[in-house]
Design an enzyme around this catalytic site. Structure first.
Site, mmCIF file in Angstrom:
data_model
loop_
_atom_site.group_PDB
_atom_site.id
_atom_site.type_symbol
_atom_site.label_atom_id
_atom_site.label_comp_id
_atom_site.label_asym_id
_atom_site.label_seq_id
_atom_site.Cartn_x
_atom_site.Cartn_y
_atom_site.Cartn_z
ATOM 1 N N ASP A 1 0.863 -1.187 0.000
ATOM 2 C CA ASP A 1 0.000 0.000 0.000
ATOM 3 C C ASP A 1 0.888 1.221 0.000
ATOM 4 O O ASP A 1 2.038 1.151 0.416
ATOM 5 C CB ASP A 1 -0.811 0.055 1.301
ATOM 6 C CG ASP A 1 -1.962 -0.899 1.273
ATOM 7 O OD1 ASP A 1 -2.124 -1.589 0.275
ATOM 8 O OD2 ASP A 1 -2.700 -0.936 2.274
HETATM 9 P P1 ATP Z 1 -3.482 2.831 -0.215
HETATM 10 O O1 ATP Z 1 -3.626 2.990 1.252
HETATM 11 O O2 ATP Z 1 -3.918 1.517 -0.726
HETATM 12 O O3 ATP Z 1 -2.187 3.327 -0.738
HETATM 13 P P2 ATP Z 1 -5.152 5.048 -0.514
HETATM 14 O O4 ATP Z 1 -5.363 5.085 0.931
HETATM 15 O O5 ATP Z 1 -4.410 6.123 -1.156
HETATM 16 O O6 ATP Z 1 -4.518 3.724 -0.963
HETATM 17 P P3 ATP Z 1 -7.952 5.044 -0.716
HETATM 18 O O7 ATP Z 1 -8.011 5.226 0.722
HETATM 19 O O8 ATP Z 1 -8.761 3.994 -1.384
HETATM 20 O O9 ATP Z 1 -6.517 4.841 -1.244
HETATM 21 O O10 ATP Z 1 -8.292 6.454 -1.351
HETATM 22 C C1 ATP Z 1 -8.471 6.605 -2.735
HETATM 23 C C2 ATP Z 1 -8.932 7.998 -3.047
HETATM 24 O O11 ATP Z 1 -10.158 8.250 -2.400
HETATM 25 C C3 ATP Z 1 -7.991 9.082 -2.572
HETATM 26 O O12 ATP Z 1 -7.071 9.409 -3.544
HETATM 27 C C4 ATP Z 1 -8.922 10.242 -2.298
HETATM 28 O O13 ATP Z 1 -9.120 10.989 -3.486
HETATM 29 C C5 ATP Z 1 -10.234 9.573 -1.935
HETATM 30 N N1 ATP Z 1 -10.432 9.562 -0.484
HETATM 31 C C6 ATP Z 1 -9.630 9.024 0.444
HETATM 32 N N2 ATP Z 1 -10.139 9.166 1.673
HETATM 33 C C7 ATP Z 1 -11.316 9.804 1.539
HETATM 34 C C8 ATP Z 1 -12.336 10.248 2.445
HETATM 35 N N3 ATP Z 1 -12.265 10.044 3.734
HETATM 36 N N4 ATP Z 1 -13.406 10.880 1.929
HETATM 37 C C9 ATP Z 1 -13.498 11.079 0.610
HETATM 38 N N5 ATP Z 1 -12.601 10.701 -0.288
HETATM 39 C C10 ATP Z 1 -11.490 10.069 0.145
#
Ligand code: ATP
Length: 899
Positions: free
Chosen positions: A341
């Protein structure tokens, strides 16, 4: 942890309707609770009265039973048979010594296994369950064993339900209840009471301890804890205690069994040959055969392997990698690809919103971390944020459609909830925005699949809006309007936003967008999220972890490729991937979730190998990637945190869950849990895993020649009709001292200097490879040979038999002590000064061995027991010289053959 009480946590009144048949409000009354939760004082009182929310420990096998388990071993049976035969022959001394050795062996095994199990139990405790509970009106994280009846608990997807509870509020809540009902399809939950006689699987308004939240959210009031829960009643969760074993140790156990059969056969052959070729007296022949069996059986080996494994696993836990399944320790050494991740693992997950883009332009925001102090500037000019219409509108969305809180502890500011949301809240606080007077009517929570969160809110002035925040690409699809500089609506200019998005993400910023739309309904569904008004973008810094960059470089040296899998935007992921040096200059290949989606199985195999960064992925892509990589012969470690990552973690060769931000569902599916969520811990675990495997191999490589050499001495003596150079009790002495001193030291051996510079181990390669057998034979021959030679030399010098035998034993022991120095490094030269003193235990072990050996030679009591005689000084020097010579020969052999 306080012991679970089996008494009821609520005064159980059988005539009352069960929790699932009552309206929620009545149940709250019954348990004297409310939506605001219990007071801390009341909770403490109930805890004292009814005990912890824990299941009673499964009954452990008794001490005696556990002790005698160590006698249940083929090798021990052979020793016991030897004791019986010597008793029949009237050689009582031998009988007693053999029995004593068996006893000592069992005692060592018993004590060490106890220690190993304690270490594992300690590690398991590190994985204790947490619960989000409302006490004194505030949400807080508690150890699940602190829960009492009446507590209000929040459930979210990925949680393991910590007690039995009646649901008060649900949002798409689905719970997988297979632990209880055997049904693996998640059950949809709601809050209406069900019939009194509904079965466990039909109690849709209840959540049961030990089940997993597959999706959605809910709040609930605890109705039963500990042994009173459904699972407590059926006692199903008595998690089976796993044996301290890995494929290698199991294979060795198998090998020992096989070896003992061969040894017995050879012993019988010896009897036959001795009888036919030479005129040995029957008694002496039997003693020789028994001596041979005793010599060749590696009694100490299983215990040493168990200890090595347990010590290693404990060390890994100290370095924040908690092993849930011991097999993983070995697999770690074979890993060729780590899929990690990004957020929180490769980066720090300490997010700060540093830029905002609206139609008015690009705003810079000062301040770092979650401390809500900083200023806004538009193109370098300071501005008052809430006076800027588009900026103020954006701040409203990201602060109100937000489930997190900023908290101050002493001087330090932190987030309760998600770091991304914390950064947005901090942005709003810097602007002086207050969100308290908004009222939430409905919500679509954030899920990795959707990549946004929407909420339906009532403004203090009575108007209603849908507020939407999330990944820009997902929001743009749902907008046809945008907010202009003056706060007016105008048609969406997608091109402008795409360009801004590229610019922000190419700086490695995580980008979120905000949108909104007026509403006049009370429910919120996906269908409502169209025709929205786009407001702007926020760029969030999440700096790479410097130690992760270093760890990636170490993995590359170790022949392990690191791939980043993230839900983030491709541009952001690419910039971070470059900063972390995931690939050489200009070689970074970025693959998007959409490309994975579109690829055929074959194309995906190629993509999976070639790609370094996988962006905008969903959890199911992880599973496809693992399968594709495995199909190309890779051994894959995969990290995960969300509930939907569980299948990928299960499928991976080593599934790694995040200990802090990971859900219980992921931890359950994982082989290893990272206590600190940090990528560098994975690299350390790989190093530790390789070291443990090395140490297991070293123990085998060290112990087996002891047995080989002694077996050889006995075999040669019988074949050539010599007087036996060793008696059975002397052989047992050698086996014991070598195993409990020298071999044990190997369990403490630190990592070899080159451990992270060599390629991953081929998982299919046999342990007892040709090289191993060659080394074991060579050392057996040399040590056995010089022992016989010393014995013959002494006999020729016409010393008495006991002196000659003492000399033979000394030669064996000294040679083994020198061979320990060789064995400490598999391929590396052991004679480097820096390496020679890397493991103090080795020198301590040799010191102890010397003391024991002096006692063996000079103490009258020992002389009687073992038939030894005091030796002159020159009789020490010769064995030492020979030991030294063997050591040097093995170092040369290493240099020529093992490099
Ligand atoms: P990883 O932890 O696998 O590297 P990540 O944490 O970056 O991935 P996600 O948490 O799935 O991936 O987030 C993907 C996208 O969703 C982010 O780039 C952001 O644009 C959006 N996002 C993340 N957290 C939130 C939230 N709490 N509310 C709204 N949108 C969010």
């Amino acid at each position: 942890m306080s012991a679970a009480k089996t008494s009821s946590t609520v005064p159980e009144q059988p005539d009352l309707s069960p929790a699932h048949a009552l309206p929620a409000s009545e149940l709250l009354d019954r348990h004297q609770s409310s939506a605001e939760g219990l007071s801390q004082a009341e909770a403490t009182k109930r805890f004292k009265q009814h005990g912890a929310n824990a299941l009673p420990e499964p009954p452990q096998p008794g001490m005696v039973q556990r002790f005698f388990k160590h006698f249940h071993d083929t090798l021990i049976y052979i020793l016991l048979a030897a004791a019986a035969i010597t008793a029949l022959l009237g050689h009582w001394l031998d009988t007693w010594v053999i029995l004593a050795v068996v006893l000592i062996n069992a005692t060592i095994g018993f004590v060490q296994e106890g220690k190993a199990e304690k270490a594992l139990a300690g590690i398991r405790k590190m994985l204790s369950l947490h619960a989000t509970v409302k006490r004194d009106g505030n949400w807080q994280q508690l150890d699940a064993d602190q829960l009492v009846v009446g507590d209000i608990v929040r459930l979210r997807s990925g949680d393991k339900v910590p007690a039995d509870m009646r649901l008060l509020d649900t949002n798409n809540l689905r719970i997988e209840e297979s632990a209880l009902t055997g049904e693996s399809v998640p059950t949809e939950k709601h809050t209406q009471a069900v019939a009194t006689d509904a079965g466990v699987g039909d109690r849709f308004c209840m959540a049961f301890s030990g089940t997993l939240v597959a999706a959605g959210r809910g709040t609930a009031v605890v109705t039963a804890t500990g042994a009173n829960t459904e699972i407590g009643r059926i006692n199903a969760m008595l998690s089976s205690v796993q044996a301290i074993a890995t494929p290698l140790t199991r294979q060795m156990a198998q090998f020992s069994k096989w070896l003992s059969v061969v040894i017995v056969a050879l012993a019988l052959l010896m009897l036959l040959i001795g009888h036919l070729l030479h005129d040995f007296a029957t008694g002496e022949l039997f003693l020789a055969a028994i001596g041979f069996a005793v010599a060749a059986i590696p009694e100490g080996l299983p215990a040493i392997l168990t200890i090595t494994l347990a010590l290693g696993v404990q060390k890994m836990a100290q370095r924040n990698a908690i092993t849930r399944r011991l097999n993983a320790v070995e697999t770690l050494g074979s890993i060729t690809v780590i899929c990690s991740d990004k957020t929180g693992t490769l980066t720090r997950n300490e997010m700060t919103a540093s830029q905002v883009v609206t139609q008015a332009g690009n705003y810079q925001v000062s301040g770092l971390g979650y401390q809500p102090e900083g200023a806004f500037a538009l193109d370098g000019e300071a501005v008052t944020a809430l006076k800027q219409p588009s900026l103020a509108a954006l701040i409203e969305v990201v602060a109100v459609a937000n489930d997190s809180q900023l908290i101050q502890q002493d001087e330090h500011w932190g987030v309760q909830g998600e770091p991304t949301e914390g950064a947005l809240l901090c942005l709003a606080e810097k602007a002086g925005f207050e969100r308290e007077s908004y009222q939430r009517l409905a919500v679509i929570p954030f899920e990795s699949e959707n990549k946004f969160m929407a909420s339906l809110e009532q403004h203090p002035d009575g108007s209603q809006h849908i507020l939407l925040k999330g990944a820009p690409d997902r929001l743009l699809e749902r907008c046809d309007q945008q907010l202009n500089t003056d706060g007016e609506s105008e048609p969406l200019d997608s091109g402008y936003w795409q360009q801004q998005l590229e610019s922000l993400s190419s700086q490695g910023l995580r980008v979120l967008a905000a949108a909104r739309k007026p509403a006049n309904h009370s429910e919120l569904g996906m269908d409502n999220l169209t025709g929205m008004q786009f407001i702007g973008l926020i760029g969030i810094i999440d700096p790479p972890r410097p130690e992760a960059i270093e760890a990636i470089a170490r993995c590359h040296q170790a022949g392990i490729r690191v791939k980043m899998i993230t839900g983030d935007h491709a541009g952001t992921a690419e910039a971070i991937g470059k900063a972390m040096a995931l690939a050489g200059d200009g070689e970074l290949v970025v693959v998007t979730g959409a490309e994975i989606e579109a690829a055929s199985e074959e194309a995906l195999q190629e993509l999976a190998i070639r790609g370094n960064v996988f962006a905008r992925t969903s959890p199911e892509h992880k599973l496809r990637l693992v399968k594709a990589l495995q199909a190309s012969g890779e051994v894959v470690a995969m990290t995960g945190d969300g509930v939907n990552d569980a299948p990928a973690l299960k499928r991976a060769d080593v599934g790694i869950a995040m200990g802090i931000k990971g859900t219980e569902a992921t931890k359950e599916a994982a082989d290893i849990v990272l206590a600190d969520d940090n990528f560098s811990t994975i690299a350390k675990a790989v190093e530790e895993g390789r070291t443990i495997y090395d140490n297991l191999r070293k123990a085998i490589l060290f112990i087996l020649p002891t047995n080989g050499a002694q077996g050889l001495v006995m075999l040669v003596a019988v074949l050539f009709g010599l007087t036996l150079p060793l008696t059975p009790v002397q052989i047992l002495w050698v086996n014991m001292v070598v195993a409990v001193t020298l071999a044990l030291a190997l369990a403490f051996e630190p990592a070899e200097p080159g451990v992270m510079k060599r390629p991953p181990r081929d998982p299919k390669a046999a342990i007892l490879s040709g090289m191993f057998l060659w080394r074991i034979s060579l050392v057996s021959l040399m040590i056995g040979g010089v022992s016989i030679l010393m014995f013959l030399w002494a006999m020729a010098a016409e010393v008495d038999l006991s002196t000659a035998r003492t000399l033979a034993v000394n030669t064996l022991v000294m040679a083994q002590a020198f061979y320990l120095i060789n064995s400490r490094y598999l391929a590396e030269c052991s004679l480097k000064f820096s390496l020679l003193f890397a493991n103090k235990m080795a020198w301590l072990a040799m010191g102890v061995l010397l003391v024991l050996q002096l006692a063996f030679v000079y103490l009258p009591f020992m002389q009687q027991l073992f038939g030894t005689s005091a030796l002159p000084l020159s009789y020490w020097l010769l064995p030492i010289g020979l030991g030294l010579a063997i050591m040097l020969i093995i170092e040369l052999e290493k240099k020529w053959l093992w490099r």
